[in-house]
Design an enzyme around this catalytic site. Structure first.
Site, PDB file in Angstrom:
ATOM      1  N   GLU A   1       0.725  -1.130  -0.016  1.00 13.49           N
ATOM      2  CA  GLU A   1      -0.030   0.116  -0.012  1.00 13.49           C
ATOM      3  C   GLU A   1       0.913   1.173  -0.012  1.00 13.49           C
ATOM      4  O   GLU A   1       0.484   2.311  -0.519  1.00 13.49           O
ATOM      5  CB  GLU A   1      -0.861  -0.071   1.183  1.00 13.49           C
ATOM      6  CG  GLU A   1      -2.085  -1.000   1.190  1.00 13.49           C
ATOM      7  CD  GLU A   1      -2.775  -1.152   2.296  1.00 13.49           C
ATOM      8  OE1 GLU A   1      -2.617  -0.423   3.100  1.00 13.49           O
ATOM      9  OE2 GLU A   1      -3.760  -2.071   2.620  1.00 13.49           O
TER      10      GLU A   1
ATOM     11  N   GLU B   1      15.917  -2.388 -17.141  1.00 12.60           N
ATOM     12  CA  GLU B   1      15.775  -2.939 -18.556  1.00 12.60           C
ATOM     13  C   GLU B   1      14.441  -3.803 -18.562  1.00 12.60           C
ATOM     14  O   GLU B   1      13.773  -4.246 -19.624  1.00 12.60           O
ATOM     15  CB  GLU B   1      16.666  -3.799 -19.000  1.00 12.60           C
ATOM     16  CG  GLU B   1      18.142  -3.121 -19.214  1.00 12.60           C
ATOM     17  CD  GLU B   1      17.952  -1.641 -20.275  1.00 12.60           C
ATOM     18  OE1 GLU B   1      16.970  -1.965 -21.129  1.00 12.60           O
ATOM     19  OE2 GLU B   1      18.725  -0.768 -20.253  1.00 12.60           O
TER      20      GLU B   1
ATOM     21  N   ARG C   1      16.034 -10.370  -9.516  1.00 13.79           N
ATOM     22  CA  ARG C   1      15.313  -9.078  -8.954  1.00 13.79           C
ATOM     23  C   ARG C   1      16.407  -8.419  -8.170  1.00 13.79           C
ATOM     24  O   ARG C   1      16.502  -7.149  -8.479  1.00 13.79           O
ATOM     25  CB  ARG C   1      14.489  -9.711  -7.870  1.00 13.79           C
ATOM     26  CG  ARG C   1      14.105  -8.717  -6.892  1.00 13.79           C
ATOM     27  CD  ARG C   1      12.735  -7.915  -8.035  1.00 13.79           C
ATOM     28  NE  ARG C   1      12.174  -6.705  -7.000  1.00 13.79           N
ATOM     29  CZ  ARG C   1      11.256  -6.099  -7.595  1.00 13.79           C
ATOM     30  NH1 ARG C   1      10.854  -5.978  -8.769  1.00 13.79           N
ATOM     31  NH2 ARG C   1      10.541  -5.435  -6.624  1.00 13.79           N
TER      32      ARG C   1
END
Length: 389
Positions: free
Chosen positions: A63, A295, A251
């Protein structure tokens, strides 16, 4: 405002607070709560926010990230932020130094300063938060409001209580028409459908990549243990489609070297070519390690199929809407618990167990291109906030 209910609720909340104090004190010694509990329940190093700002309250990390399009549209000097979680606090501190943990409700009598507006995300239904903010001059807004199938019957049973809360909320901005209708049954007034705020500011292409011939499979935002699953599935796909290509996007940058070693070993075993994107910005090899930040959205724009990381291990998943805006076929693992509302807003994501990833990749022809079910327009919210500035 029902004065009798206000007095009753205030008395009960103070009573609960007093009874809970010994337990909260002991719990505050646990490392997980060492900062948040003293701040929220004892106001330790948690001073009031400055007056006359736009006060945003969020709960979770997701949130706090989602509120960004609204926050960025306002002057930084007026921003006031609160949250109830440690992860949420780490996000809001990036928006403004005026960031605090939200104190437990009865402490708001002493802590809360007059603000121009209070903006609360989704389902943070704190009665005294809305009532006291409104009594002290704030316009009160509930944004990105939702009421899913599972929770709505429970809320409906407590409709008498939520009517008291909605009596102190000036305007509600719901994600869907269904949410709007359900919120109105609970007593919400002036409800507008704006869509999911998390879809209001999707990243745009910054570089036009040349799509290679054949299918391009993108392993997006992968975590430890997920690359091995992807490579197993890709090896099977290559046997059926020799021209298929794979782009792997870890990641976290600190894992680039480890993933590079994994890809090199795999490529040698399978007699495939591979390279690092930082050395060659083409996608012509069998496997390309995307070891440059920023990217991913450029890859989505040219990918045929996306294996969305962070959900084949219990991380919580990643934002599938970023790929869905390009109509990619998307496969996700089952652990997307931080992205449930995003997944509900995207049509066509295939969710599979890790053990079934290879089989689902081979069934790619049966996958449907994804699309966003709803559009988002935060203009009505910003108009309300600009009116009070």
């Amino acid at each position: 405002m029902d004065k009798l209910f206000f007095l009753f609720y205030s008395f009960v909340s103070v009573l609960i607070y007093i009874i809970a104090l010994p337990f909260l004190f002991l719990l505050s010694f646990k490392s997980k709560y060492r900062v948040s509990i003293p701040a929220r329940f004892f106001l330790w190093k948690n001073p009031p926010l400055d007056r006359d700002g736009i006060w945003f309250h969020t709960c979770s990390y997701g949130e706090a990230k989602a509120i960004k399009p609204l926050v960025e549209a306002l002057p930084k000097t007026v921003l006031r932020m609160t949250t109830t979680t440690h992860t949420g606090k780490s996000v809001i501190e990036g928006y403004t130094p005026q960031s605090r943990y939200l104190p437990f409700e009865p402490l708001l009598f002493w802590w809360l300063r007059p603000q121009k507006a209070l903006v609360v995300m989704e389902a943070e239904f704190w009665y005294l938060l809305f009532v006291l903010a409104k009594l002290r001059g704030a316009k009160t807004l509930l944004v990105n409001a939702r009421m899913n199938d599972r929770s709505f019957p429970k809320y409906l049973k407590m409709r008498w209580f939520y009517r008291q809360i909605f009596a102190s909320i000036d305007a509600v901005y719901a994600q869907t028409q269904t949410d709007k209708e359900r919120l109105e049954l609970l007593g919400a007034k002036d409800v507008t459908v704006t869509g999911n705020i998390k879809l209001a500011s999707l990243p745009k292409v910054t570089r036009r990549l040349v799509k290679p011939e054949g299918m391009l499979l993108c392993a997006a935002s992968t975590h430890e243990g997920e690359e091995a699953l992807v490579l197993e599935a890709f090896a099977a796909l290559k046997k059926e489609m020799p021209g298929a290509k794979l782009a792997v996007v870890p990641r976290h940058p600190e894992r680039f070297e480890k993933v590079a070693a994994l890809l090199e070993t795999f490529a040698k075993q399978e007699q495939m070519g591979w390279h690092r994107f930082s050395d060659d910005m083409s996608l012509q090899d069998d496997i390309v390690l995307i070891d440059k930040m920023g990217e991913l959205v450029n890859l989505y724009a040219v990918s045929d199929m996306v294996i969305l990381g962070g959900a084949f291990v219990p991380v919580g998943g990643h934002n599938g809407a970023e790929a869905a805006q390009f109509g990619c076929k998307i496969i996700s693992g089952p652990h997307y618990f931080n992205q449930k509302d995003i997944f509900e807003a995207v049509e066509g994501i295939a969710v599979v167990e890790p053990a079934n990833l290879t089989r689902r990749v081979l069934q790619h022809a049966q996958l449907k291109p994804t699309r966003l079910k709803t559009k988002t327009d935060i203009t009505p919210i910003l108009e309300q906030l600009n009116d009070v500035l």
